[in-house]
Scaffold this active site. Sequence first.
Site, short mmCIF file in Angstrom:
data_model
loop_
_atom_site.label_atom_id
_atom_site.label_comp_id
_atom_site.label_asym_id
_atom_site.label_seq_id
_atom_site.Cartn_x
_atom_site.Cartn_y
_atom_site.Cartn_z
N ASP A 131 0.82 -1.22 0.00
CA ASP A 131 0.00 0.00 0.00
C ASP A 131 0.85 1.27 0.00
O ASP A 131 1.95 1.28 0.56
CB ASP A 131 -0.90 -0.03 1.25
CG ASP A 131 -1.97 1.04 1.21
OD1 ASP A 131 -2.29 1.53 0.11
OD2 ASP A 131 -2.48 1.39 2.28
N ASN B 163 -10.72 -3.03 -6.07
CA ASN B 163 -9.92 -2.08 -6.85
C ASN B 163 -10.52 -1.76 -8.23
O ASN B 163 -10.13 -0.77 -8.86
CB ASN B 163 -8.47 -2.56 -7.02
CG ASN B 163 -7.63 -2.43 -5.77
OD1 ASN B 163 -6.67 -3.18 -5.56
ND2 ASN B 163 -7.96 -1.47 -4.91
C1 FPP Z 1 -2.16 0.13 -3.26
O1 FPP Z 1 -1.65 1.44 -3.22
C2 FPP Z 1 -1.60 -0.57 -4.39
C3 FPP Z 1 -2.29 -1.16 -5.40
C4 FPP Z 1 -3.77 -1.16 -5.47
C5 FPP Z 1 -1.60 -1.82 -6.53
C6 FPP Z 1 -0.43 -2.65 -6.10
C7 FPP Z 1 0.28 -3.10 -7.31
C8 FPP Z 1 1.61 -3.08 -7.46
C9 FPP Z 1 2.56 -2.71 -6.40
C10 FPP Z 1 2.17 -3.59 -8.74
C11 FPP Z 1 2.58 -5.02 -8.52
C12 FPP Z 1 2.82 -5.71 -9.78
C13 FPP Z 1 2.71 -7.05 -9.90
C14 FPP Z 1 3.01 -7.69 -11.21
C15 FPP Z 1 2.29 -7.92 -8.80
P1 FPP Z 1 -2.64 2.66 -3.42
O2 FPP Z 1 -2.75 2.95 -4.87
O3 FPP Z 1 -3.93 2.37 -2.74
O4 FPP Z 1 -1.88 3.81 -2.69
P2 FPP Z 1 -2.53 5.02 -1.89
O5 FPP Z 1 -3.28 4.40 -0.73
O6 FPP Z 1 -1.35 5.81 -1.46
O7 FPP Z 1 -3.41 5.74 -2.85
#
Ligand code: FPP
Length: 245
Positions: free
Chosen positions: A25, A73
């Site tokens: 996250d 998501n």
């Molecule tokens: C949450 O951070 C993250 C995600 C919803 C996506 C996670 C995906 C990756 C790290 C890419 C991984 C790639 C592979 C191939 C497994 P957020 O967007 O909710 O962050 P925020 O809370 O700061 O907005």
Amino acid sequence: MIFRKSGGETEDILSLPVHIGIIMDGNGRWAKKRGLPRTAGHKAGANNFRTITKYASSIGIKYLTVYAFSTENWTRPETEVSALMKLFKSYLEEALADFMDENIRVRFLGDVSKFNPELQKLIHEVEEASACKTGMVLNLAMNYGGRDDIVHSVRQLAEKVKAGEIEPSDIDEDKINTYLYTEGQPDPDLIIRPSGEQRLSNFLIWQAAYSEFVYFDVLWPDFKKEDLDEAIRIYNARNRRFGGV
Ligand code: FPP
């Protein structure tokens, strides 16, 4: 046991978690802090996913589960969802070669039938190509939700009852486990959440019954190998009683 840390030094610890779960996250906030689009944060997060996966495998972790995309998501803006799909595709292609070299077996947790056909094909290829690997099992939780995992298991058991194969009274924890996406795997010992949030967000909610939680005030793209070392150290200081005394 001796645990060889990221710096190469060793440390005596009692036990290494067998199964670690990570809620990746904070990508969006990481990008915002730098005045970049959210997708740049996901890209940085994906790079870090590769680094931390290789490190976990190198120190002897047997199972690593990362939360890459939840059943919730899909409600994000279309542009962000499609950027994430592109990222999954390119990372699965690139990372596969890496993971093969590291003897890592890749599995997917979640209903992958909702992804586009190209990504689904890649998912099956990755699973098949790595099925013979005997090192760490890397679970990619994609279109995964803990509640959905339980529904998916219970629905299959209901079908068995309907077909007369089992009695309702045969349904117990082991049976439910058998039909979860994590079938055959041990429950996570340690769940790590960077970014400062302190909640499970529908991640492995059944399997996490006795997991130890460690929260970090670091955004996922900034989460370092040293932070994983620290999480393992904190885990070692915990007294796990599994409901006993
Ligand atoms: C949450 O951070 C993250 C995600 C919803 C996506 C996670 C995906 C990756 C790290 C890419 C991984 C790639 C592979 C191939 C497994 P957020 O967007 O909710 O962050 P925020 O809370 O700061 O907005």
